[in-house]
Design a protein around this motif. Sequence first.
Motif, PDB file in Angstrom:
ATOM      1  N   GLU A 197      54.063   0.972  35.081  1.00 54.42           N
ATOM      2  CA  GLU A 197      53.288   0.220  36.071  1.00 54.42           C
ATOM      3  C   GLU A 197      52.822  -1.114  35.499  1.00 54.42           C
ATOM      4  O   GLU A 197      52.788  -2.129  36.204  1.00 54.42           O
ATOM      5  CB  GLU A 197      52.093   1.048  36.551  1.00 54.42           C
ATOM      6  N   ARG A 198      52.489  -1.106  34.230  1.00 57.59           N
ATOM      7  CA  ARG A 198      52.072  -2.359  33.593  1.00 57.59           C
ATOM      8  C   ARG A 198      53.250  -3.334  33.512  1.00 57.59           C
ATOM      9  O   ARG A 198      53.085  -4.543  33.713  1.00 57.59           O
ATOM     10  CB  ARG A 198      51.519  -2.062  32.194  1.00 57.59           C
ATOM     11  N   CYS A 201      53.759  -4.905  36.864  1.00 53.61           N
ATOM     12  CA  CYS A 201      52.735  -5.934  37.112  1.00 53.61           C
ATOM     13  C   CYS A 201      52.997  -7.195  36.294  1.00 53.61           C
ATOM     14  O   CYS A 201      52.743  -8.314  36.766  1.00 53.61           O
ATOM     15  CB  CYS A 201      51.348  -5.386  36.799  1.00 53.61           C
TER      16      CYS A 201
END
Length: 272
Positions: A197-198, A201
């Motif tokens: 998820e990082r 992003c």
Amino acid sequence: MSDSFLIIENVRDLDLEQTLDCGQSFRWEKREDGSFAGVAFGRSVSVSLSGTELRIENAAEEDRALWEDYFDLSLDYAAIRTGLSALHPVLREAADYAPGIRILRQEPYEALCTFIISQNNNIKRIKGIVRRLCEGFGEPLPDGAFAFPAAERMAQLEVDDLAPLRAGFRSRYLIDAARKTASGEVSLEACRTMDYERARCELMKITGVGVKVADCTLLYGLHRVEAFPLDVWMKRAMERLFPEMTPAAFGEYAGIAQQYIFHYSRMHPELF
């Protein structure tokens, strides 16, 4: 092409047409003899497959590991296909339809740019824009082909410089991607290993990069095979064929499942 060539033996679960013409890469063209000509990692080659023997024209022996890696030959796709097929009968049908698809390990920056270009676009037009980008700003190769331009080169350009590409609104996104990656504001290599998820992003710091383009970059450029890009085809396929499932349900090889489903759906429009 030069007289040099490379032979990789005992290649299994690879179909060049299924792999090179399934919408994950845009720099390969099929020839009349069934071979494919293309450019990857600044190398212009022609590839053909005879049985389990992969022949790469204009390739040097010292690049063996590079091409084995590019075609992801170390991953056991037969075992992965068996596991995925057990999840759902339609996925089994999709995997059986194109068992020779492999996920290419492309250059991350090239994957980022080509999937920015892919937004609201079709494969033929994407290939044309990518070709014009390389011809206009890529390094020329000995056989008349062109390498994909480096981020550092593209970072020096302005949006108007990309007008000949006929890329429309995507030109602004390409320039932003070049500047943020060239400056280190966005680290593609860090996205290879950081939390998923990082990483997503991180890529979405780039103007015009949403979840779908980020997932495509992670899957095709950074080999994050847990990625499950959802474009119009895939959203339709999930709603129609897998209404009870989410991308997470496909597990650690969701990206490979996605490629089977995407290709199967694209080749069977009557299902929709």
